[in-house]
Design an enzyme around this catalytic site. Structure first.
Site, PDB file in Angstrom:
ATOM      1  N   ASN A   1      86.769  24.128 -28.484  1.00 18.01           N
ATOM      2  CA  ASN A   1      85.766  24.628 -29.443  1.00 18.01           C
ATOM      3  C   ASN A   1      85.105  25.927 -28.987  1.00 18.01           C
ATOM      4  O   ASN A   1      84.035  26.290 -29.478  1.00 18.01           O
ATOM      5  CB  ASN A   1      84.690  23.554 -29.668  1.00 18.01           C
ATOM      6  CG  ASN A   1      83.955  23.213 -28.389  1.00 18.01           C
ATOM      7  OD1 ASN A   1      84.561  23.149 -27.325  1.00 18.01           O
ATOM      8  ND2 ASN A   1      82.652  23.009 -28.472  1.00 18.01           N
ATOM      9  N   GLU A   2      85.732  26.641 -28.037  1.00 15.84           N
ATOM     10  CA  GLU A   2      85.109  27.841 -27.469  1.00 15.84           C
ATOM     11  C   GLU A   2      84.594  28.790 -28.534  1.00 15.84           C
ATOM     12  O   GLU A   2      83.507  29.368 -28.413  1.00 15.84           O
ATOM     13  CB  GLU A   2      86.121  28.585 -26.569  1.00 15.84           C
ATOM     14  CG  GLU A   2      86.290  28.012 -25.182  1.00 15.84           C
ATOM     15  CD  GLU A   2      87.159  26.758 -25.144  1.00 15.84           C
ATOM     16  OE1 GLU A   2      87.600  26.285 -26.207  1.00 15.84           O
ATOM     17  OE2 GLU A   2      87.383  26.248 -24.036  1.00 15.84           O
TER      18      GLU A   2
ATOM     19  N   GLY B   1      86.449  22.613 -21.892  1.00 15.31           N
ATOM     20  CA  GLY B   1      87.038  22.370 -20.571  1.00 15.31           C
ATOM     21  C   GLY B   1      87.412  20.898 -20.366  1.00 15.31           C
ATOM     22  O   GLY B   1      88.358  20.588 -19.633  1.00 15.31           O
TER      23      GLY B   1
ATOM     24  N   LEU C   1      83.142  22.927 -19.365  1.00 14.52           N
ATOM     25  CA  LEU C   1      82.544  23.736 -18.313  1.00 14.52           C
ATOM     26  C   LEU C   1      81.026  23.674 -18.408  1.00 14.52           C
ATOM     27  O   LEU C   1      80.467  23.659 -19.520  1.00 14.52           O
ATOM     28  CB  LEU C   1      83.000  25.188 -18.421  1.00 14.52           C
ATOM     29  CG  LEU C   1      84.509  25.432 -18.383  1.00 14.52           C
ATOM     30  CD1 LEU C   1      84.787  26.920 -18.240  1.00 14.52           C
ATOM     31  CD2 LEU C   1      85.183  24.647 -17.277  1.00 14.52           C
TER      32      LEU C   1
HETATM   33  N1  CO8 Z   1      77.092  22.348 -19.800  1.00 13.33           N
HETATM   34  C1  CO8 Z   1      75.825  22.176 -19.386  1.00 13.33           C
HETATM   35  N2  CO8 Z   1      74.969  21.272 -19.917  1.00 13.33           N
HETATM   36  C2  CO8 Z   1      75.424  20.514 -20.926  1.00 13.33           C
HETATM   37  C3  CO8 Z   1      76.737  20.655 -21.427  1.00 13.33           C
HETATM   38  C4  CO8 Z   1      77.596  21.614 -20.826  1.00 13.33           C
HETATM   39  N3  CO8 Z   1      78.863  21.805 -21.208  1.00 13.33           N
HETATM   40  N4  CO8 Z   1      76.898  19.777 -22.436  1.00 13.33           N
HETATM   41  C5  CO8 Z   1      75.733  19.115 -22.559  1.00 13.33           C
HETATM   42  N5  CO8 Z   1      74.838  19.551 -21.654  1.00 13.33           N
HETATM   43  C6  CO8 Z   1      73.481  19.076 -21.435  1.00 13.33           C
HETATM   44  C7  CO8 Z   1      72.621  19.162 -22.703  1.00 13.33           C
HETATM   45  O1  CO8 Z   1      72.064  20.454 -22.841  1.00 13.33           O
HETATM   46  C8  CO8 Z   1      71.588  18.103 -22.421  1.00 13.33           C
HETATM   47  O2  CO8 Z   1      70.648  18.634 -21.501  1.00 13.33           O
HETATM   48  P1  CO8 Z   1      69.095  18.157 -21.528  1.00 13.33           P
HETATM   49  O3  CO8 Z   1      69.141  16.673 -21.271  1.00 13.33           O
HETATM   50  O4  CO8 Z   1      68.468  18.939 -20.448  1.00 13.33           O
HETATM   51  O5  CO8 Z   1      68.566  18.499 -22.906  1.00 13.33           O
HETATM   52  C9  CO8 Z   1      72.391  17.020 -21.686  1.00 13.33           C
HETATM   53  O6  CO8 Z   1      73.530  17.672 -21.140  1.00 13.33           O
HETATM   54  C10 CO8 Z   1      72.849  15.886 -22.576  1.00 13.33           C
HETATM   55  O7  CO8 Z   1      73.514  16.447 -23.703  1.00 13.33           O
HETATM   56  P2  CO8 Z   1      73.390  15.841 -25.171  1.00 13.33           P
HETATM   57  O8  CO8 Z   1      72.014  15.374 -25.424  1.00 13.33           O
HETATM   58  O9  CO8 Z   1      73.963  16.850 -26.112  1.00 13.33           O
HETATM   59  O10 CO8 Z   1      74.350  14.561 -25.020  1.00 13.33           O
HETATM   60  P3  CO8 Z   1      75.101  13.809 -26.210  1.00 13.33           P
HETATM   61  O11 CO8 Z   1      75.600  12.545 -25.574  1.00 13.33           O
HETATM   62  O12 CO8 Z   1      74.281  13.738 -27.448  1.00 13.33           O
HETATM   63  O13 CO8 Z   1      76.368  14.749 -26.559  1.00 13.33           O
HETATM   64  C11 CO8 Z   1      78.227  16.168 -25.992  1.00 13.33           C
HETATM   65  C12 CO8 Z   1      77.340  14.969 -25.585  1.00 13.33           C
HETATM   66  C13 CO8 Z   1      79.034  15.797 -27.228  1.00 13.33           C
HETATM   67  C14 CO8 Z   1      79.183  16.450 -24.828  1.00 13.33           C
HETATM   68  C15 CO8 Z   1      77.307  17.376 -26.290  1.00 13.33           C
HETATM   69  O14 CO8 Z   1      76.410  17.516 -25.203  1.00 13.33           O
HETATM   70  C16 CO8 Z   1      78.030  18.658 -26.472  1.00 13.33           C
HETATM   71  O15 CO8 Z   1      78.640  18.900 -27.487  1.00 13.33           O
HETATM   72  N6  CO8 Z   1      77.980  19.535 -25.425  1.00 13.33           N
HETATM   73  C17 CO8 Z   1      78.524  20.841 -25.485  1.00 13.33           C
HETATM   74  C18 CO8 Z   1      79.943  20.813 -25.146  1.00 13.33           C
HETATM   75  C19 CO8 Z   1      80.554  22.172 -25.195  1.00 13.33           C
HETATM   76  O16 CO8 Z   1      80.546  22.862 -26.198  1.00 13.33           O
HETATM   77  N7  CO8 Z   1      81.152  22.582 -24.064  1.00 13.33           N
HETATM   78  C20 CO8 Z   1      81.804  23.816 -23.983  1.00 13.33           C
HETATM   79  C21 CO8 Z   1      81.616  24.429 -22.647  1.00 13.33           C
HETATM   80  S1  CO8 Z   1      82.553  25.939 -22.521  1.00 13.33           S
HETATM   81  C22 CO8 Z   1      84.064  25.492 -21.865  1.00 13.33           C
HETATM   82  O17 CO8 Z   1      84.260  24.381 -21.431  1.00 13.33           O
HETATM   83  C23 CO8 Z   1      85.191  26.489 -21.818  1.00 13.33           C
HETATM   84  C24 CO8 Z   1      84.730  27.851 -21.692  1.00 13.33           C
HETATM   85  C25 CO8 Z   1      85.865  28.830 -21.502  1.00 13.33           C
HETATM   86  C26 CO8 Z   1      85.263  30.162 -21.134  1.00 13.33           C
HETATM   87  C27 CO8 Z   1      86.005  31.298 -21.644  1.00 13.33           C
HETATM   88  C28 CO8 Z   1      85.170  32.558 -21.594  1.00 13.33           C
HETATM   89  C29 CO8 Z   1      85.965  33.776 -21.507  1.00 13.33           C
END
Ligand code: CO8
Length: 294
Positions: free
Chosen positions: A169-170, A145, A100
């Site tokens: 990994n939430e 997500g 997400l």
């Molecule tokens: N949302 C928004 N922006 C993101 C996300 C995301 N999920 N993931 C990465 N970005 C952004 C980064 O901040 C970065 O932005 P900027 O260029 O402005 O600095 C850009 O995308 C590129 O990211 P990286 O440099 O980290 O790219 P890498 O290729 O090194 O790594 C990964 C890619 C492995 C995907 C890494 O970005 C990562 O681990 N991202 C986080 C993923 C994550 O933890 N997602 C969880 C989202 S929550 C969800 O899906 C379920 C929620 C359920 C809600 C329940 C509540 C009740």
């Protein structure tokens, strides 16, 4: 915006692709394509198999726009009699989907959170409840997500690269996977593996994901599409009605549970995500993601 259970009907005009090819002078290959800003879809009419490629760099995050386009694309395929199966994969190197879009859950209004969450629910209801055979061809990392999208398919094939990880990994973000994320996960890996993985917010490198049953098989990157096509052919060898009824029998209770509690689930999400402590956790997590680069 995506409304509950009723998406705008966006059927393809008949022979859209054929007309386009004819006017461009190309031969009549049995393939149709449609695309939006976030997703490319190609349907091979001879096999009945569509390939859906996420193309929203840098990380295919599931924003409101992405989810809306994803649902519309799925609906188009679901209503297309030429389509019996879909392979979901990514056009962005090394990333299937980063889950997400965190920016949709941070610093916005409660109305926005509600609209966003309804779209997340809609996406899951459509993928998990699809009549088509759905195969996730996971060619990159797939947290949260992104993992849910893969878990909602009928079969998961992942590139064997241990640098690619997948999981719910939430908990690492200080948030909690909703019950329907959990139900989907439990139905695949069983209660014990799901419980440990969810509590720890584990992201499993591809080999470990295979060992736990989170993904069904691993392949070298260059074999991914070929293998997905072979598995799809195996699943499509069965009569659709028998397979679809069996799928419904296995999944209906879990789908119905969300449908019955949909508004309550939206309310829970908006209340939870609006809390100051949760907003702080998300902010810190986003800062950590940005810092990681430098
Ligand atoms: N949302 C928004 N922006 C993101 C996300 C995301 N999920 N993931 C990465 N970005 C952004 C980064 O901040 C970065 O932005 P900027 O260029 O402005 O600095 C850009 O995308 C590129 O990211 P990286 O440099 O980290 O790219 P890498 O290729 O090194 O790594 C990964 C890619 C492995 C995907 C890494 O970005 C990562 O681990 N991202 C986080 C993923 C994550 O933890 N997602 C969880 C989202 S929550 C969800 O899906 C379920 C929620 C359920 C809600 C329940 C509540 C009740």
């Amino acid at each position: 915006a995506v409304s509950p259970g009723v998406l705008p009907l966006c059927r393809q005009p008949p022979a859209w692709g054929r007309a386009a090819r004819r006017s461009s002078g190309l031969s009549l290959a049995p393939c149709r394509a449609f695309s939006n800003n976030k997703i490319l879809v190609e349907l091979d009419e001879s096999s009945g198999v569509a390939t859906m490629k996420f193309k929203s760099p840098p990380v295919n995050s599931l924003s409101l726009d992405f989810l809306t386009e994803f649902c519309i694309s799925l609906e188009k395929l679901e209503n297309d009699r030429a389509c019996r199966g879909v392979v979901i994969t990514s056009n962005v190197p090394n990333i299937f989907s980063s889950g997400l879009d965190i920016t949709e859950m941070y610093g916005k209004s409660t109305e926005h959170y509600a609209e966003f969450w309804r779209a997340v629910q809609e996406m899951w209801l459509r993928v998990y409840g699809s009549n088509m055979v759905t195969i996730a061809a996971i060619n990159g990392s797939s947290p949260a997500g992104g993992c849910l999208v893969a878990l909602s398919c009928d079969y998961r094939i992942m590139v064997e690269n241990p640098k690619f990880s997948i999981g719910l990994n939430e908990a690492q973000l200080g948030i909690v996977a909703p019950f329907w994320f959990k139900d989907t996960f439990v139905n695949i890996v069983g209660h014990r593996v799901a419980e440990r993985s969810l509590q720890l917010g584990s992201l499993h490198p591809a080999p470990e994901a295979h060992k736990t049953g989170l993904v069904d098989e691993l392949v070298p990157e260059e074999k991914l599409q070929e293998r997905a096509a072979a598995v799809m052919a195996q699943w499509l060898a069965l009569p659709d009605h028998a397979r679809q009824l069996t799928k419904s029998m296995m999944r209906r209770a879990v789908l119905d549970r969300l449908v019955a509690h949909r508004e309550e689930d939206i309310q829970n999400f908006t209340t939870f995500i609006s809390k100051e402590s949760i907003q702080k956790s998300l902010r810190m997590y986003m800062e950590m993601l940005k810092k990681k680069k430098h």
